[in-house]
Motif scaffolding. Sequence first.
Motif, PDB file in Angstrom:
ATOM      1  N   LEU A 269       0.846  -1.191   0.000  1.00 29.28           N
ATOM      2  CA  LEU A 269       0.000   0.000   0.000  1.00 29.28           C
ATOM      3  C   LEU A 269       0.881   1.241   0.000  1.00 29.28           C
ATOM      4  N   GLN A 270       0.625   2.169  -0.943  1.00 30.80           N
ATOM      5  CA  GLN A 270       1.359   3.432  -0.937  1.00 30.80           C
ATOM      6  C   GLN A 270       0.733   4.339   0.109  1.00 30.80           C
ATOM      7  N   ALA A 271       1.487   4.649   1.134  1.00 32.18           N
ATOM      8  CA  ALA A 271       0.975   5.450   2.245  1.00 32.18           C
ATOM      9  C   ALA A 271       2.138   6.077   2.994  1.00 32.18           C
ATOM     10  N   ASP A 272       1.860   7.195   3.632  1.00 36.17           N
ATOM     11  CA  ASP A 272       2.812   7.836   4.526  1.00 36.17           C
ATOM     12  C   ASP A 272       2.602   7.230   5.909  1.00 36.17           C
ATOM     13  N   LEU A 273       3.481   6.321   6.289  1.00 36.55           N
ATOM     14  CA  LEU A 273       3.426   5.611   7.563  1.00 36.55           C
ATOM     15  C   LEU A 273       2.316   4.570   7.580  1.00 36.55           C
ATOM     16  N   VAL A 282       2.921  -3.950  14.823  1.00 39.82           N
ATOM     17  CA  VAL A 282       3.285  -2.891  13.881  1.00 39.82           C
ATOM     18  C   VAL A 282       4.801  -2.719  13.959  1.00 39.82           C
ATOM     19  N   VAL A 283       5.487  -2.875  12.822  1.00 42.49           N
ATOM     20  CA  VAL A 283       6.952  -2.858  12.780  1.00 42.49           C
ATOM     21  C   VAL A 283       7.420  -1.667  11.950  1.00 42.49           C
ATOM     22  N   GLY A 311       6.719  10.358  13.795  1.00 41.06           N
ATOM     23  CA  GLY A 311       5.396  10.010  13.284  1.00 41.06           C
ATOM     24  C   GLY A 311       4.986   8.597  13.655  1.00 41.06           C
ATOM     25  N   PHE A 312       5.941   7.664  13.579  1.00 39.50           N
ATOM     26  CA  PHE A 312       5.639   6.285  13.944  1.00 39.50           C
ATOM     27  C   PHE A 312       5.265   6.183  15.419  1.00 39.50           C
ATOM     28  N   LEU A 313       6.069   6.780  16.272  1.00 35.79           N
ATOM     29  CA  LEU A 313       5.801   6.690  17.710  1.00 35.79           C
ATOM     30  C   LEU A 313       4.493   7.382  18.077  1.00 35.79           C
ATOM     31  N   ALA A 314       4.241   8.559  17.494  1.00 38.44           N
ATOM     32  CA  ALA A 314       3.033   9.314  17.835  1.00 38.44           C
ATOM     33  C   ALA A 314       1.766   8.580  17.404  1.00 38.44           C
ATOM     34  N   GLY A 315       1.829   7.843  16.292  1.00 34.55           N
ATOM     35  CA  GLY A 315       0.629   7.179  15.795  1.00 34.55           C
ATOM     36  C   GLY A 315       0.513   5.720  16.164  1.00 34.55           C
ATOM     37  N   LEU A 316       1.514   5.171  16.845  1.00 33.62           N
ATOM     38  CA  LEU A 316       1.544   3.728  17.087  1.00 33.62           C
ATOM     39  C   LEU A 316       0.362   3.249  17.927  1.00 33.62           C
ATOM     40  N   ALA A 317       0.098   3.887  19.053  1.00 32.78           N
ATOM     41  CA  ALA A 317      -0.954   3.419  19.954  1.00 32.78           C
ATOM     42  C   ALA A 317      -2.310   3.362  19.247  1.00 32.78           C
ATOM     43  N   LEU A 354       3.774   5.433  25.394  1.00 34.06           N
ATOM     44  CA  LEU A 354       4.259   4.077  25.175  1.00 34.06           C
ATOM     45  C   LEU A 354       5.153   3.628  26.320  1.00 34.06           C
ATOM     46  N   THR A 355       5.149   2.344  26.565  1.00 31.59           N
ATOM     47  CA  THR A 355       6.052   1.751  27.539  1.00 31.59           C
ATOM     48  C   THR A 355       6.902   0.687  26.861  1.00 31.59           C
TER      49      THR A 355
END
Length: 393
Positions: A269-273, A282-283, A311-317, A354-355
């Motif tokens: 899938l072409q996507a930003d993050l 999620v890796v 961006g990855f960390l902010a959206g992970l949860a 996150l923990t």
Amino acid sequence: MSLTACPGTATPPSARPLLHWTEDGEARSAPWQSENGAPPPRRVVIADDTISADAAWRLACEGTALLWRGDFNNARQLLQAMGRRVVRKPGKAKPAKAAKPAPPITEAFHLHRLAQAQRARSLGMLLIPVDDGYRIPLRRAPDLAAACSEAYGAAAGPFVVSLRELLGLVGAHEWRKKGVPIPALDATIHPHYGVFSPVRGEYLDLVAQAPLPAKTLAFDIGTGTGVIAALLARRGVARVIATDQDPRALACAADNLGRLGLAHRVELLQADLFPPGRAPLVVCNPPWLPGKPSAAVEYAIYDPDSRMLRGFLAGLAAHLEPGGEGWLILSDFAEHLGLRSRAELLALFEAAGLTVIDRLDIRPRHPRAADADDPLHAARAAELTSLWRLAPR
């Protein structure tokens, strides 16, 4: 690791800037090709087999490009000779001076990058004409149509390109044919031009070892060659959704997954993050160094203002199922270079809610880690690559 911020395709000839020069008393021009988006040189002279390496290097350092009209193999030899003059400038030997103390590691890193950029700029001043159909109108020129087509797409008219970039296409073409052995997969991955090759594959051992929270679904963020998605599928994950911004990376991942017989298990899938929805795993393997890329391939190494990491960390949860976890694959090389502290990284985890469940570490195996003459040896020798297992608090 992928070129997630890199332009996906080469600029078509009609949209390229023009390179201007004078030859045989006539003003001439041709489309200028630069994968890094460098502007066409302003000063251009015609050069052939009669020019010396010292003269060519002097002109290149002054910002004058050399449009080659001689033998192609001689141009390659000239480029190699110019490269040797990066460390050995012509002229009289100067009296030896007392050795200066080594600069602090962060300063040494910036000086190293500056020297690399200056070297690349000067060596990029040896230019090669390319006719329509990717034919090179020089004596003993090889057939590079396949390498050019893989990088630039279908031929669409003549252009001028630096020999250094052209040889980079050839190297990428050979890597694509040969492939990169991935012991964790017991297979090879074939990187395409413009997609970062997993030559430093020790982090894949961590992906192969970390306990899976579930085998139903996983997201692979910034898939690049598709190697992590393939490894997750090989470990038994029933469905993987792999994203990337770069069309080249997605095409490369599709090729590799097809070769491995895993295309039916991985959706690209072409996507930003992130893709839509949630997953139990999620890796993400973002570029490891905060900083501005100075070349296209560096988008896989440098993350401007840590944009992808943040961006990855902010959206992970928001993209994890209950009980799920995120795997962040990150080297601490930036910490040893003084570019980002461990406290800053942990603060990003904290701000994202996150923990840390666990952290798996591995030391690099590449030769530069043991090269005491490398200006960044102290940082390379201390480097660890980690797989951080993260979960919402």
